[in-house]
Scaffold this active site. Structure first.
Site, PDB file in Angstrom:
ATOM      1  N   HIS A 166     -80.074  16.174  38.591  1.00 11.21           N
ATOM      2  CA  HIS A 166     -80.860  16.557  39.751  1.00 11.21           C
ATOM      3  C   HIS A 166     -81.211  18.028  39.724  1.00 11.21           C
ATOM      4  O   HIS A 166     -82.178  18.453  40.335  1.00 11.21           O
ATOM      5  CB  HIS A 166     -80.110  16.206  41.037  1.00 11.21           C
ATOM      6  CG  HIS A 166     -80.262  14.768  41.368  1.00 11.21           C
ATOM      7  ND1 HIS A 166     -81.397  14.279  41.969  1.00 11.21           N
ATOM      8  CD2 HIS A 166     -79.468  13.713  41.137  1.00 11.21           C
ATOM      9  CE1 HIS A 166     -81.282  12.981  42.105  1.00 11.21           C
ATOM     10  NE2 HIS A 166     -80.116  12.610  41.603  1.00 11.21           N
ATOM     11  N   ARG A 191    -104.865   5.351  31.074  1.00 15.38           N
ATOM     12  CA  ARG A 191    -105.283   4.798  29.771  1.00 15.38           C
ATOM     13  C   ARG A 191    -104.139   3.945  29.223  1.00 15.38           C
ATOM     14  O   ARG A 191    -103.302   4.415  28.451  1.00 15.38           O
ATOM     15  CB  ARG A 191    -105.611   5.929  28.801  1.00 15.38           C
ATOM     16  CG  ARG A 191    -106.868   6.709  29.139  1.00 15.38           C
ATOM     17  CD  ARG A 191    -107.150   7.787  28.086  1.00 15.38           C
ATOM     18  NE  ARG A 191    -108.532   8.223  28.085  1.00 15.38           N
ATOM     19  CZ  ARG A 191    -108.970   9.347  28.661  1.00 15.38           C
ATOM     20  NH1 ARG A 191    -108.139  10.141  29.304  1.00 15.38           N
ATOM     21  NH2 ARG A 191    -110.254   9.676  28.584  1.00 15.38           N
ATOM     22  N   ARG A 209    -106.673   1.079  33.602  1.00 14.22           N
ATOM     23  CA  ARG A 209    -107.707   0.564  32.715  1.00 14.22           C
ATOM     24  C   ARG A 209    -107.044  -0.358  31.703  1.00 14.22           C
ATOM     25  O   ARG A 209    -106.036   0.013  31.082  1.00 14.22           O
ATOM     26  CB  ARG A 209    -108.401   1.710  31.982  1.00 14.22           C
ATOM     27  CG  ARG A 209    -109.360   1.164  30.928  1.00 14.22           C
ATOM     28  CD  ARG A 209    -110.152   2.237  30.258  1.00 14.22           C
ATOM     29  NE  ARG A 209    -109.380   2.977  29.299  1.00 14.22           N
ATOM     30  CZ  ARG A 209    -109.848   4.042  28.654  1.00 14.22           C
ATOM     31  NH1 ARG A 209    -111.063   4.483  28.909  1.00 14.22           N
ATOM     32  NH2 ARG A 209    -109.117   4.672  27.770  1.00 14.22           N
ATOM     33  N   GLU A 243    -119.889   2.953  30.363  1.00  5.84           N
ATOM     34  CA  GLU A 243    -119.852   3.864  29.221  1.00  5.84           C
ATOM     35  C   GLU A 243    -120.760   3.387  28.080  1.00  5.84           C
ATOM     36  O   GLU A 243    -120.662   3.871  26.961  1.00  5.84           O
ATOM     37  CB  GLU A 243    -118.417   4.108  28.733  1.00  5.84           C
ATOM     38  CG  GLU A 243    -117.547   2.887  28.619  1.00  5.84           C
ATOM     39  CD  GLU A 243    -116.081   3.191  28.306  1.00  5.84           C
ATOM     40  OE1 GLU A 243    -115.726   4.338  28.032  1.00  5.84           O
ATOM     41  OE2 GLU A 243    -115.297   2.235  28.347  1.00  5.84           O
ATOM     42  N   ASN A 252    -117.567  10.232  28.039  1.00  5.71           N
ATOM     43  CA  ASN A 252    -117.302  10.539  26.623  1.00  5.71           C
ATOM     44  C   ASN A 252    -118.015   9.514  25.746  1.00  5.71           C
ATOM     45  O   ASN A 252    -118.725   9.856  24.811  1.00  5.71           O
ATOM     46  CB  ASN A 252    -115.804  10.499  26.322  1.00  5.71           C
ATOM     47  CG  ASN A 252    -114.987  11.284  27.320  1.00  5.71           C
ATOM     48  OD1 ASN A 252    -115.507  12.192  27.963  1.00  5.71           O
ATOM     49  ND2 ASN A 252    -113.716  10.944  27.470  1.00  5.71           N
ATOM     50  N   ASP A 253    -117.801   8.238  26.067  1.00  7.34           N
ATOM     51  CA  ASP A 253    -118.459   7.202  25.287  1.00  7.34           C
ATOM     52  C   ASP A 253    -119.926   7.069  25.659  1.00  7.34           C
ATOM     53  O   ASP A 253    -120.762   6.825  24.797  1.00  7.34           O
ATOM     54  CB  ASP A 253    -117.726   5.856  25.466  1.00  7.34           C
ATOM     55  CG  ASP A 253    -116.530   5.764  24.541  1.00  7.34           C
ATOM     56  OD1 ASP A 253    -116.663   6.143  23.358  1.00  7.34           O
ATOM     57  OD2 ASP A 253    -115.455   5.322  24.996  1.00  7.34           O
ATOM     58  N   ARG A 257    -118.543  10.671  18.661  1.00  6.12           N
ATOM     59  CA  ARG A 257    -117.782  11.695  19.393  1.00  6.12           C
ATOM     60  C   ARG A 257    -116.641  12.266  18.558  1.00  6.12           C
ATOM     61  O   ARG A 257    -116.060  13.293  18.882  1.00  6.12           O
ATOM     62  CB  ARG A 257    -117.263  11.135  20.743  1.00  6.12           C
ATOM     63  CG  ARG A 257    -116.251  10.038  20.612  1.00  6.12           C
ATOM     64  CD  ARG A 257    -115.982   9.368  21.955  1.00  6.12           C
ATOM     65  NE  ARG A 257    -114.725   9.810  22.561  1.00  6.12           N
ATOM     66  CZ  ARG A 257    -114.086   9.129  23.523  1.00  6.12           C
ATOM     67  NH1 ARG A 257    -114.615   8.001  24.008  1.00  6.12           N
ATOM     68  NH2 ARG A 257    -112.965   9.566  24.019  1.00  6.12           N
ATOM     69  N   CYS A 264    -114.818   9.315  35.174  1.00  5.88           N
ATOM     70  CA  CYS A 264    -113.489   9.594  34.631  1.00  5.88           C
ATOM     71  C   CYS A 264    -113.549  10.159  33.217  1.00  5.88           C
ATOM     72  O   CYS A 264    -112.537  10.446  32.611  1.00  5.88           O
ATOM     73  CB  CYS A 264    -112.594   8.358  34.676  1.00  5.88           C
ATOM     74  SG  CYS A 264    -113.200   7.003  33.676  1.00  5.88           S
TER      75      CYS A 264
HETATM   76  C1  PEP Z   1    -114.809   7.841  28.323  1.00  3.56           C
HETATM   77  O1  PEP Z   1    -115.279   7.212  27.372  1.00  3.56           O
HETATM   78  O2  PEP Z   1    -115.416   8.746  28.911  1.00  3.56           O
HETATM   79  C2  PEP Z   1    -113.462   7.526  28.803  1.00  3.56           C
HETATM   80  C3  PEP Z   1    -112.990   8.029  29.924  1.00  3.56           C
HETATM   81  O3  PEP Z   1    -112.683   6.710  28.031  1.00  3.56           O
HETATM   82  P1  PEP Z   1    -111.962   7.207  26.700  1.00  3.56           P
HETATM   83  O4  PEP Z   1    -112.183   8.691  26.569  1.00  3.56           O
HETATM   84  O5  PEP Z   1    -110.544   6.835  26.821  1.00  3.56           O
HETATM   85  O6  PEP Z   1    -112.701   6.419  25.669  1.00  3.56           O
HETATM   86 MG    MG Z   2    -114.340   5.395  26.711  1.00  4.71          MG
END
Ligand code: PEP
Ligand code: MG
Length: 548
Positions: A188, A295, A331, A430, A453-454, A464, A501
């Protein structure tokens, strides 16, 4: 300069003088007593006083570090009143006609050893608590009352070990950090240190001598190192880290507990992205409103084989319970492409990013998908969980998912297993296809969360993962920004909510634009929540729109 290493339990940098903490260790003498009953009564009075002290400590801790962390003092009260402990100590007084101090010290030692030998790490961690309560009772018996802790100037406390009651009694303003030779990461003391935001290192072989006392030192809770008498260049480098940390902390302190609301009253949810349960501390520390992206594939990536339903259930339940009713968006498995686990035995592919990944695996191997859905649904009875599906390209996929989800729910119903019947389901946007189909998709789900991102990779046709294409990977590309607006409008048209996200959600240069677009949520890495909150609170959306 001498450098000592240990295990960092809380990050941060502290620079100051070392103060070796010596316990108030009055030696306990074994003394014969004539009146055994009077001694037993003295022990009972001391227990009562100990419980009172612990109650006061509990109340102090509730105010300073919150209910959950303060619970230790309730546990200590119970330990003081533990029948087995009392019986053992009274039996020593009676059978050996000795003083209560000695009996309590002996019993404390015996119980401490017993806990130390236990298999379970949690119980081993409780050995320090036993020592703590017996020392408290002994101090009372010796008339030393509630031992305080002296510390004239803010310093780095160095100790053999620190009992929770010792850390909570310390004047926090005078403590820069603490370093202990012993102690477990589960104790603790560590938990309290984290809640108190003090950089801390345990298991450090620093000597507790007068030679060390008063020396200038640096505690680096990122590296798990203590630099005693640091060289000037090390000191300079660490001062810079400290300054950056302090700036962040100030921001953190000012904005904690405040609403994510713009000057003209528009609200937005700021959630955190996590990869595993180790990130939960950061989620709470940064005052996230929930988890916008868990994730879950990291559970699979960290395993040698498919994680079982029970293993997954335990993890999802822990996340849901820790968030205590705040939203947790899990997810489903997004494996494939850059995230590979050997035991999936996925075929080698020419273009993995365009290959068998994420929902495509789940739909072709429904047994894996169903195991995960069962685990998530079962955990939904313990908090507020939502399910989110990645890499969607069509309404058809969503309908198939819904069928499978309905089958899993029916199984659970048949087995009488509880789950949240109203569980929210959403999809990640995405792929360009999902943007184009956003209106149709919005009719089928509760929410959208954009994986920029995707989405950027698939829209701009830029891998990417390929570093040499970084200069072309323009996430501010007008095509992406137009897509974001289409998605948010489509969601709203059907009364659904939309968030981001992907990494773009944390891009502070676009926060105003996201607010103007009407996003309901941004989910970002925990450390970005408060900087985002700051911008949100400084923005006047209508003015921004008018000036655009
Ligand atoms: C994304 O693609 O923006 C995303 C949040 O998923 P990951 O980066 O895990 O592919
Ligand atoms: Mg993604």
């Amino acid at each position: 300069m001498v450098v000592y290493e240990g295990k960092a339990v809380f990050e941060g940098v502290a620079i100051g003088k070392l103060s070796v903490y010596k316990k108030n260790e009055e030696t306990v003498k074994r003394e014969k007593v004539d009146d055994v009953d009077a001694e037993i009564a003295r022990y009972a009075e001391a227990r009562e006083a100990a419980v009172e002290q612990l109650q006061a400590l509990y109340e102090k801790a509730v105010k300073e570090v919150g209910e959950a962390s303060a619970e230790i003092f309730e546990a200590h009260q119970m330990m003081v009143e533990d029948e087995d402990f009392i019986e053992a100590a009274e039996s020593i007084i009676q059978s050996q006609s000795v003083n209560a101090e000695y009996a309590v010290a002996e019993t404390g030692d015996n119980f401490k050893k017993m806990f130390e030998e236990m298999e379970d790490e949690y119980f081993r961690g409780r050995a320090a608590d036993i020592k703590d309560i017996s020392e408290r009772i002994i101090r009372i018996l010796q008339g030393n009352g509630n031992a305080g802790i002296e510390s004239d100037e803010p310093s780095i406390i160095v100790a053999d070990d620190l009992a929770p009651s010792e850390t909570v009694q310390m004047d926090k303003d005078k403590i820069l950090s603490f370093v202990t030779v012993h102690g477990s990461a589960n104790s603790h003391t560590s938990i309290l240190a984290k809640t108190m935001n003090i950089p801390a290192i345990i298991g450090c072989s620093i000597p507790l001598t007068d030679e060390v006392n008063g020396k200038q030192a640096i505690v680096d809770g990122f590296e798990g190192k203590v630099y005693v008498d640091p060289e000037p260049e090390v000191l300079e480098a660490k001062k810079k880290i400290l300054a950056a940390e302090l700036e962040k902390k100030e921001l953190l302190e000012q904005l904690k507990g405040k609403e994510n609301v713009t000057l003209d009253g528009q609200k937005i949810n700021l959630y955190a992205n996590i990869g595993n349960t180790k990130d939960l501390g950061l989620v709470l520390k940064n005052d996230a409103g929930g988890i916008g992206l868990f994730r879950s594939e990291f559970i699979y990536l960290g395993s040698e084989d498919y994680p079982t339903e029970d293993e997954q259930f335990a993890i999802y339940k822990q996340v849901a319970e820790t968030l205590a009713g705040k939203k947790v968006i899990i997810r489903t498995l997004d494996i494939g492409a850059d995230k590979q686990a050997d035991y999936f035995k996925l075929p080698a592919e020419e273009n993995p990013a365009l290959g068998l990944r994420a929902i495509r695996i789940c739909l072709t191997r429904p047994e894996i998908f169903k195991t995960q859905l069962r685990a998530i649904l079962r955990a939904s009875a313990y908090g507020k969980i939502s399910i989110m599906f990645p890499m969607i390209i069509s309404v058809d996929e969503v309908l198939k998912i819904k069928e499978i989800l309905a089958e899993v729910k029916a199984e659970l119903d048949g087995e009488g297993i509880p789950y949240d019947k109203e569980i929210e389901t959403g999809i990640m946007i995405e792929t360009p296809a999902s943007v184009m189909m956003a209106e149709e998709l919005a009719k089928e789900v509760d929410f959208f969360s954009i994986g920029t991102n995707d989405l950027t990779q698939y829209t701009l046709a830029i891998d990417r993962q390929n570093q040499s294409l970084d200069e072309f990977y323009d996430s501010h590309h007008p095509a992406i920004l137009k897509m974001l607006k289409i998605v948010v409008d489509s969601a709203h048209k059907y009364g659904k909510w939309a968030g981001i996200c992907g990494e773009l959600g944390a891009d502070l240069s676009l926060t105003k634009e996201f607010l103007a677009m009407g996003f309901d949520e941004l989910s970002v890495s925990p450390g970005r929540i408060l900087p985002l909150r700051k911008i949100v609170r400084e923005t006047d959306v209508s003015r921004y729109k008018a000036e655009k």
